[in-house]
Design a protein around this motif. Sequence first.
Motif, PDB file in Angstrom:
ATOM      1  N   ALA A  27      88.113  -5.696 -15.714  1.00 45.22           N
ATOM      2  CA  ALA A  27      89.078  -5.510 -14.634  1.00 45.22           C
ATOM      3  C   ALA A  27      89.696  -4.122 -14.688  1.00 45.22           C
ATOM      4  N   ALA A  28      89.984  -3.674 -15.923  1.00 51.25           N
ATOM      5  CA  ALA A  28      90.558  -2.335 -16.071  1.00 51.25           C
ATOM      6  C   ALA A  28      89.583  -1.271 -15.601  1.00 51.25           C
ATOM      7  N   ALA A  29      88.285  -1.454 -15.926  1.00 53.28           N
ATOM      8  CA  ALA A  29      87.283  -0.483 -15.490  1.00 53.28           C
ATOM      9  C   ALA A  29      87.191  -0.446 -13.980  1.00 53.28           C
ATOM     10  N   THR A  30      87.290  -1.623 -13.342  1.00 49.05           N
ATOM     11  CA  THR A  30      87.247  -1.665 -11.877  1.00 49.05           C
ATOM     12  C   THR A  30      88.431  -0.919 -11.279  1.00 49.05           C
ATOM     13  N   GLU A  31      89.630  -1.101 -11.878  1.00 45.06           N
ATOM     14  CA  GLU A  31      90.811  -0.409 -11.366  1.00 45.06           C
ATOM     15  C   GLU A  31      90.676   1.094 -11.541  1.00 45.06           C
ATOM     16  N   VAL A  32      90.073   1.522 -12.678  1.00 42.78           N
ATOM     17  CA  VAL A  32      89.885   2.953 -12.915  1.00 42.78           C
ATOM     18  C   VAL A  32      88.974   3.543 -11.854  1.00 42.78           C
ATOM     19  N   VAL A  33      87.883   2.821 -11.560  1.00 44.03           N
ATOM     20  CA  VAL A  33      86.939   3.312 -10.548  1.00 44.03           C
ATOM     21  C   VAL A  33      87.612   3.407  -9.190  1.00 44.03           C
TER      22      VAL A  33
ATOM     23  N   PHE B 175      87.386  -7.934   3.211  1.00 44.13           N
ATOM     24  CA  PHE B 175      88.064  -6.652   3.388  1.00 44.13           C
ATOM     25  C   PHE B 175      88.890  -6.324   2.146  1.00 44.13           C
ATOM     26  N   HIS B 176      88.912  -5.034   1.770  1.00 44.68           N
ATOM     27  CA  HIS B 176      89.783  -4.589   0.681  1.00 44.68           C
ATOM     28  C   HIS B 176      91.239  -4.597   1.155  1.00 44.68           C
ATOM     29  N   PHE B 177      92.142  -4.974   0.265  1.00 47.32           N
ATOM     30  CA  PHE B 177      93.559  -5.017   0.623  1.00 47.32           C
ATOM     31  C   PHE B 177      94.018  -3.690   1.214  1.00 47.32           C
ATOM     32  N   GLY B 178      93.711  -2.589   0.529  1.00 46.60           N
ATOM     33  CA  GLY B 178      94.199  -1.287   0.960  1.00 46.60           C
ATOM     34  C   GLY B 178      93.684  -0.881   2.326  1.00 46.60           C
ATOM     35  N   CYS B 179      92.471  -1.302   2.668  1.00 46.21           N
ATOM     36  CA  CYS B 179      91.880  -0.901   3.944  1.00 46.21           C
ATOM     37  C   CYS B 179      92.516  -1.609   5.132  1.00 46.21           C
ATOM     38  N   VAL B 180      93.115  -2.788   4.901  1.00 46.40           N
ATOM     39  CA  VAL B 180      93.732  -3.528   6.004  1.00 46.40           C
ATOM     40  C   VAL B 180      95.249  -3.602   5.840  1.00 46.40           C
ATOM     41  N   GLY B 181      95.810  -2.798   4.924  1.00 45.60           N
ATOM     42  CA  GLY B 181      97.257  -2.708   4.778  1.00 45.60           C
ATOM     43  C   GLY B 181      97.919  -3.900   4.126  1.00 45.60           C
ATOM     44  N   LEU B 182      97.195  -4.619   3.261  1.00 50.74           N
ATOM     45  CA  LEU B 182      97.760  -5.781   2.579  1.00 50.74           C
ATOM     46  C   LEU B 182      98.102  -5.426   1.130  1.00 50.74           C
TER      47      LEU B 182
ATOM     48  N   VAL C   6      81.302  -1.142  -1.601  1.00 58.12           N
ATOM     49  CA  VAL C   6      81.042  -2.321  -2.413  1.00 58.12           C
ATOM     50  C   VAL C   6      82.343  -3.049  -2.716  1.00 58.12           C
ATOM     51  N   SER C   7      82.220  -4.246  -3.248  1.00 61.73           N
ATOM     52  CA  SER C   7      83.392  -5.044  -3.589  1.00 61.73           C
ATOM     53  C   SER C   7      84.096  -4.463  -4.806  1.00 61.73           C
ATOM     54  N   TYR C   8      85.436  -4.323  -4.723  1.00 64.42           N
ATOM     55  CA  TYR C   8      86.250  -3.915  -5.865  1.00 64.42           C
ATOM     56  C   TYR C   8      87.690  -4.315  -5.595  1.00 64.42           C
TER      57      TYR C   8
ATOM     58  N   ASP D  19      74.233   1.654  -5.802  1.00 67.00           N
ATOM     59  CA  ASP D  19      73.102   0.767  -6.000  1.00 67.00           C
ATOM     60  C   ASP D  19      72.683   0.208  -4.640  1.00 67.00           C
ATOM     61  N   PRO D  20      71.433   0.457  -4.198  1.00 73.98           N
ATOM     62  CA  PRO D  20      71.026   0.000  -2.865  1.00 73.98           C
ATOM     63  C   PRO D  20      70.991  -1.513  -2.744  1.00 73.98           C
ATOM     64  N   ASN D  21      70.946  -2.234  -3.891  1.00 71.66           N
ATOM     65  CA  ASN D  21      70.887  -3.684  -3.847  1.00 71.66           C
ATOM     66  C   ASN D  21      72.277  -4.319  -3.832  1.00 71.66           C
ATOM     67  N   GLU D  22      73.322  -3.529  -4.018  1.00 73.27           N
ATOM     68  CA  GLU D  22      74.676  -4.069  -4.040  1.00 73.27           C
ATOM     69  C   GLU D  22      75.216  -4.167  -2.618  1.00 73.27           C
TER      70      GLU D  22
END
Length: 247
Positions: free
Chosen positions: A164-170, A216-223, A198-200, A186-189
Amino acid sequence: MSFIDEFQADLEALPNILQKKYALMRDLDKSLQAIVRQNEQRCEQEIEDIRRGVRAGNITPDTSLLRFSDEALDEQKHSIRIADEKVALAIQAYDLVDSHIQQLDQYLKKSDEELRRERENAAATASSGPSHDGTTKSGRPSESGRGGRKKTRLATAAAAAAAAAATEVVAAAANPTGMELDLPVDPNEPTYCLCNQVSYGEMVACDNPDCKIEWFHFGCVGLKEQPKGKWYCSDCAALRNRRKGRG
């Protein structure tokens, strides 16, 4: 020091490394924009000079003989070199994060295999241990066995936290300068959201079963947190309002 401890220590240094690389990319981008503006102005001036020369009859209107000055061509070559440096830095940043993810995947796989073997051994011990009255009863694993499984579970939990920490860093370091970075993916993701990434991080699903995007990502829809009740993306919400208006 265990693998997960080493991984977490290495992960702590990752944001600083990425920040330095993106800071260098930002400086390169500023230099590139300045050179591009200068080159555009130079080329526009040279084109205007050529037009005036052709109209005055001083220059032969033969396109095979017309060319920009050496200064303009050198600026264009320098721009290409800077752009190549930016791409190289972006690839280095991506590979650095990807190597951490691969390390974590390997550890999680190894941890799952060890946990599975311990469960199998515990089950075999329980089934083979007879009671004093001749009947078979559920065996109780030894203290070392319990400790081993407990350590494995703790290690697995720690690995999940590190993931989870690595995902937040990315997500945090993906675009610290506001520049659009075309990193290899990754073209398969599968990709989601309005940003087509991709999902994060945390994501929310549109409650319209026919939604083309779905997640949808929270940040992209203002949540900032999961919405209560049903939630619709902007496109599906607008479609519902139009249908209500017609109704």
